[in-house]
Design an enzyme around this catalytic site. Structure first.
Site, mmCIF file in Angstrom:
data_model
loop_
_atom_site.group_PDB
_atom_site.id
_atom_site.type_symbol
_atom_site.label_atom_id
_atom_site.label_comp_id
_atom_site.label_asym_id
_atom_site.label_seq_id
_atom_site.Cartn_x
_atom_site.Cartn_y
_atom_site.Cartn_z
ATOM 1 N N GLU A 31 -8.874 -9.223 1.421
ATOM 2 C CA GLU A 31 -8.124 -9.990 1.815
ATOM 3 C C GLU A 31 -7.784 -9.233 3.422
ATOM 4 O OE1 GLU A 31 -3.630 -12.124 1.328
ATOM 5 O OE2 GLU A 31 -4.843 -12.765 -0.404
ATOM 6 N N ASP A 60 -5.571 -20.254 0.449
ATOM 7 C CA ASP A 60 -4.630 -18.907 0.886
ATOM 8 C C ASP A 60 -3.615 -19.995 1.109
ATOM 9 O OD1 ASP A 60 -4.343 -16.118 0.526
ATOM 10 O OD2 ASP A 60 -4.134 -16.432 2.768
ATOM 11 N N PHE A 135 5.585 -22.266 -10.219
ATOM 12 C CA PHE A 135 5.554 -21.137 -10.150
ATOM 13 C C PHE A 135 5.850 -20.539 -8.291
ATOM 14 C CE2 PHE A 135 1.382 -23.000 -9.296
ATOM 15 C CZ PHE A 135 1.207 -21.983 -8.049
ATOM 16 N N HIS A 165 1.742 -29.309 -0.053
ATOM 17 C CA HIS A 165 0.806 -28.430 0.666
ATOM 18 C C HIS A 165 -0.453 -28.545 0.240
ATOM 19 C CE1 HIS A 165 1.832 -25.879 -1.409
ATOM 20 N NE2 HIS A 165 1.347 -24.982 -1.276
ATOM 21 N N ARG A 166 -0.504 -28.107 -1.410
ATOM 22 C CA ARG A 166 -1.747 -27.799 -2.311
ATOM 23 C C ARG A 166 -2.639 -29.378 -1.917
ATOM 24 N NH1 ARG A 166 -0.133 -24.740 -5.129
ATOM 25 N NH2 ARG A 166 -0.864 -22.940 -3.875
#
Length: 180
Positions: A31, A60, A135, A165-166
């Site tokens: 990363e 990400d 989470f 958002h995902r």
């Protein structure tokens, strides 16, 4: 389809959103340090493709708090693992502007091209954690468009996945993936 992530929660969300079996592969891809989620995801998927040699995707995500210049942003995972939710709340307790957003960048590598898909959801940071679901920062992220002012952690997985958002990034990804 390979989803390269060490986070089982993200894999569950991806499977629910994409509506198909997602094979989670726990691989610690390199990363890079960057202020851009897109750049981080693109480099990560290149590394992952090099490791597995088959089409795969990574995501990400980051929490961007406006009143502190977008902190923790692309460093959200590191900040979460070192400070936790309570540490972030202490760091911003005197900050007036608690507006925030979650951003997500999904990068897909098919062996030839890397494609990136983005999603965002607006909200604000709660005064204290609420809820038992989700989470990460979910207990302190109040969704702007939720009439009840709930955090992600107070929503059912289906409710969260409907506005996250995902979801927005994965829907863009799914639209493109189904065209290929």
């Amino acid at each position: 389809m390979l989803f390269v992530t060490s986070n089982p929660g993200k894999a569950r969300e991806a499977e629910e959103i994409l509506g198909e079996n997602v094979e989670r592969v726990d691989y610690d891809y390199a990363e890079i340090q960057s202020g851009s989620l897109v750049e981080i995801a693109e480099e990560g998927v290149r590394d992952a493709y090099g490791e597995f040699g088959e089409p795969c995707f990574v995501d990400d995500s980051g929490l961007f708090i406006e009143g502190v210049g977008g902190f923790p942003g692309p460093y959200s995972s590191y900040v979460y693992s070192t400070l936790g939710v309570d540490g972030v709340l202490r760091a911003i307790e005197d900050v007036e502007d608690r507006s925030a957003r979650f951003d997500c960048a999904v990068a897909y590598h098919d062996g030839e091209d890397v494609r990136t898909f983005e999603g965002t959801v607006a909200g604000r940071i709660a005064q204290e954690p609420r809820g038992d679901g989700g989470f990460g920062y979910d207990p302190v992220f109040e969704v702007k468009d939720d009439d009840q002012g709930r955090t992600f952690a107070e929503m059912s997985p289906e409710e969260k996945n409907a506005v996250s958002h995902r979801r927005r990034a994965f829907e863009s990804f799914a639209d493109r993936y189904q065209q290929d």
